[in-house]
Enzyme design. Structure first.
Site, mmCIF file in Angstrom:
data_model
loop_
_atom_site.group_PDB
_atom_site.id
_atom_site.type_symbol
_atom_site.label_atom_id
_atom_site.label_comp_id
_atom_site.label_asym_id
_atom_site.label_seq_id
_atom_site.Cartn_x
_atom_site.Cartn_y
_atom_site.Cartn_z
ATOM 1 N N LYS A 80 0.713 -1.247 -0.054
ATOM 2 C CA LYS A 80 0.102 -0.062 -0.024
ATOM 3 C C LYS A 80 0.794 1.259 0.054
ATOM 4 O O LYS A 80 1.909 1.178 0.506
ATOM 5 C CB LYS A 80 -0.965 0.108 1.348
ATOM 6 C CG LYS A 80 -2.059 1.290 1.264
ATOM 7 C CD LYS A 80 -2.733 0.606 2.647
ATOM 8 C CE LYS A 80 -3.959 1.895 2.627
ATOM 9 N NZ LYS A 80 -4.922 1.697 3.552
ATOM 10 N N SER A 155 -9.716 1.997 2.760
ATOM 11 C CA SER A 155 -8.897 2.703 1.882
ATOM 12 C C SER A 155 -7.705 1.948 1.157
ATOM 13 O O SER A 155 -7.142 2.144 0.181
ATOM 14 C CB SER A 155 -8.273 3.617 2.597
ATOM 15 O OG SER A 155 -7.429 3.085 3.755
ATOM 16 N N SER A 179 -9.992 -0.389 7.109
ATOM 17 C CA SER A 179 -9.450 -0.246 5.589
ATOM 18 C C SER A 179 -8.617 -1.406 5.060
ATOM 19 O O SER A 179 -8.240 -1.263 3.919
ATOM 20 C CB SER A 179 -8.465 1.141 5.769
ATOM 21 O OG SER A 179 -9.385 2.210 5.332
#
Lengths: 492, 99
Positions: A80, A155, A179
């Site tokens: 990420k 996210s 997330s």
């Protein structure tokens, strides 16, 4: 692409040490598959091909020399974009960091490098991990691989989408209010949010420090367990990290004792308003687990309905503090204002304060601005007691609810989100409705507990998952039950 | 009762070092109003005698010896400084604060 499609960490490792393929071949396969697929999905922001091939070559050389390699050696993973890899651009999907090159490795990255994992690239996300759909990225919108008109969740939407369409074997995400679990749920993959303190946050671009945790996204529960054991444990650079060795418990679960774990169903999570599609999938999971011999009990977590307010007050307060460091000067952005050719300051940016205003206003997206302002509001003199202090008291009540529940049961089973993946654009203009998509995942972060999202098998159409919540530092329990389910559900 | 208004919003934006866009101000105010109205429900909860909690985990404060813990990282300081647009030695060079 059936080869990449069925490739788990374990299968990859066996094939690699059996010399069925080389690490370099597989890494190249992944890059060509990404090239073909990612135009449509938009899961990646940055690629790290040179670094990937360099690691893969080293792993192949070790095998050529007859050496032993670890379980993650050569495994292609996605990271990420809010996790630092030295010398690689790290933007947290924000314009304010678009030129920032990481000056060091996050501890999780350092550990994965030591395990010789291959990094394919950095994945798209909501800016600074603020969002539930990845639509808040300053750069691109990631699409749900099951229906490209829908969001992948957020996210960590890029990481979940990448794993879902085999653009990585596994990935790292971060979870502040859901997330990791919510996008895993929307994309039909497994996502683990570890106990607060289980994994070092050093080198994670902070959103809300009392809630953030890094965790794995993978195709199977077993793969998630493998990545988790590699990244967990005490780190001198994160004082909240705990010295705990998960390996034996997590990697080799004793299924006989797993079967004795009691599972709780909190009545507050099975409310009207949950999509029928979700409630029937959850019903199916409960039936499967019952027929495998698990004992269920109804429990109560009475303060559940207050978790969302509590979370948004605490989180925005921490956001306003954490994002104060982004002044548009450090972490390389000023050159956007002053061209390198001419260092002459324009009138507009003659003093420091104006630079801050200009850079932060241009550099942050709408959601980041909204949260910074809201955070400053709840911390302001005159409002602090009514909002921030109140929320911290309610947070204790929420945690106490879980403590009470865990006297009766070992694990709690709930839905992950009230609906399956929603349409792109559906909630972006209404922040409150976006926030509500996290109501089942948020309480876990407030209480600092471990939780995992696991896809429900035998569902047609959009993916749906279920959530297992464990006692603090009992990842072994939720991973154990998850693996047991995964192993047995197809044959029942 | 009005929880937030334009005046408060402008003050918060000033504290946050964020410029409000003329035509975005109304929408932002409206969003914040809705969110703060939602938060009102917390007032109903009885929290008398409840101590605020600082985090999800019951962590205890950790003391450590005052030594150079980050020496490995200090070597990487140069990389961070390189990212500065303008430097004076190991310092970040910026326009004056007061004029």
């Amino acid at each position: 692409m059936s080869f990449l499609e069925n490739l788990t960490i374990k299968k990859f490792h066996q094939g690699l040490i059996g010399r069925e393929f080389s690490a370099v071949e597989v890494a190249k396969d992944f890059f060509s598959h990404i090239k073909e697929k990612d135009d449509k999905i938009n899961a990646y922001l940055t690629f790290t091909k040179d670094m990937a091939l360099e690691t893969a070559i080293a792993v192949d050389a070790e095998l050529d020399a007859g050496g032993n390699i670890g379980i993650l050696a050569g495994t292609p993973l996605a990271i990420k974009d809010n996790i630092l890899i030295e010398n690689v651009v790290c933007m947290a999907a924000s314009k304010i960091l678009e030129n920032y090159k990481s000056s060091y490795d996050a501890t999780v990255v350092k550990r994965l490098k030591k395990a010789e994992a291959v990094f394919l690239g950095k994945t798209n996300m909501d800016e600074f991990a603020m969002g539930s759909s990845t639509e808040n990225s300053a750069f691109k919108k990631t699409r749900n691989p099951y229906d490209i008109e829908r969001v992948p969740g957020g996210s960590s939407g890029g990481s979940a989408a990448a794993v879902a369409v085999d653009m990585a074997i596994g990935a790292l995400g971060s979870d502040t209010g859901g997330s990791i679990r919510q996008p895993a749920n929307f994309c039909g993959v497994v996502g683990l949010k570890p106990t607060y303190g289980a994994v070092s946050r050093f080198g994670l671009i902070a959103m809300a420090s009392s809630l953030d945790q890094i965790g794995p996204i993978a195709k199977t529960v077993e793969d998630a367990a493998i990545i988790f054991t590699e990244i967990s444990g005490r780190d001198e650079f994160d004082s909240t990290s705990i010295d705990i060795d998960y390996k034996e418990d997590v990697l080799n679960p004793d299924f006989e004792s797993t079967k004795n774990l009691k599972i709780g169903l909190p009545k507050e999570y099975f409310i009207d308003g949950i999509d029928k599609y979700i409630s029937s999938a959850i019903g199916e999971v409960i039936q499967s687990l019952k027929s495998m011999g698990f004992e269920f009990r109804e429990i109560s977590l009475p303060h559940t309905k207050h978790a969302l307010s509590c979370y948004y007050i605490i989180m925005t307060a921490e956001v306003s503090a954490n994002l104060a460091r982004f002044d548009g000067i450090r972490y390389s952005r000023l050159q956007n204002l002053i061209s390198s050719a001419s260092r002459r300051m324009t009138d507009e940016i003659q003093n420091l304060k104006n630079i801050y205003f200009k850079q932060r206003s241009d550099g942050f997206g709408e959601e980041a601005k909204r949260r910074i302002i809201l955070g400053n509001f709840v911390l302001s003199s005159g409002y602090y007691d009514a909002y921030y202090s109140k929320a911290q008291k309610v947070r204790r009540l929420i945690k106490q609810d879980f403590n009470e529940a865990f006297k009766e049961v070992d694990i709690i089973l709930t839905p992950v989100s009230p609906t399956p993946a929603f349409k792109i654009g559906e909630k972006i203009d209404d922040p409150l409705s976006m926030y509500l998509s996290d109501i089942f995942t948020i309480p876990v972060n407030l209480a600092g507990l471990p939780a995992i999202s696991i896809p429900v098998k035998k569902t047609n159409g959009l993916p749906v998952g279920f959530q297992l919540i464990g006692k603090p530092f009992r990842e072994a329990d939720i991973l154990g039950v998850g693996r047991y389910y995964e192993k047995n559900v197809n044959i029942i | 009762m009005e929880i937030i208004n334009k005046k408060i919003l402008r003050h918060l934006a000033e504290l946050s070092k964020i410029e409000l866009i003329e035509d975005g101000e109304e929408k932002l105010l409206d969003d914040l109003r809705k969110i703060l109205e939602y938060f009102e429900e917390l007032k109903k909860i009885d929290t008398i005698d409840i101590e605020p909690i600082a985090g999800g985990a019951d962590l205890i404060n950790i003391y450590r010896e005052d030594r150079e813990l980050l020496d490995e990282l200090y070597k990487k300081q140069e990389k961070l400084i390189e990212a500065f647009p303008e430097r004076g030695g190991d310092f970040l060079k910026v326009p004056p604060v007061f004029q």
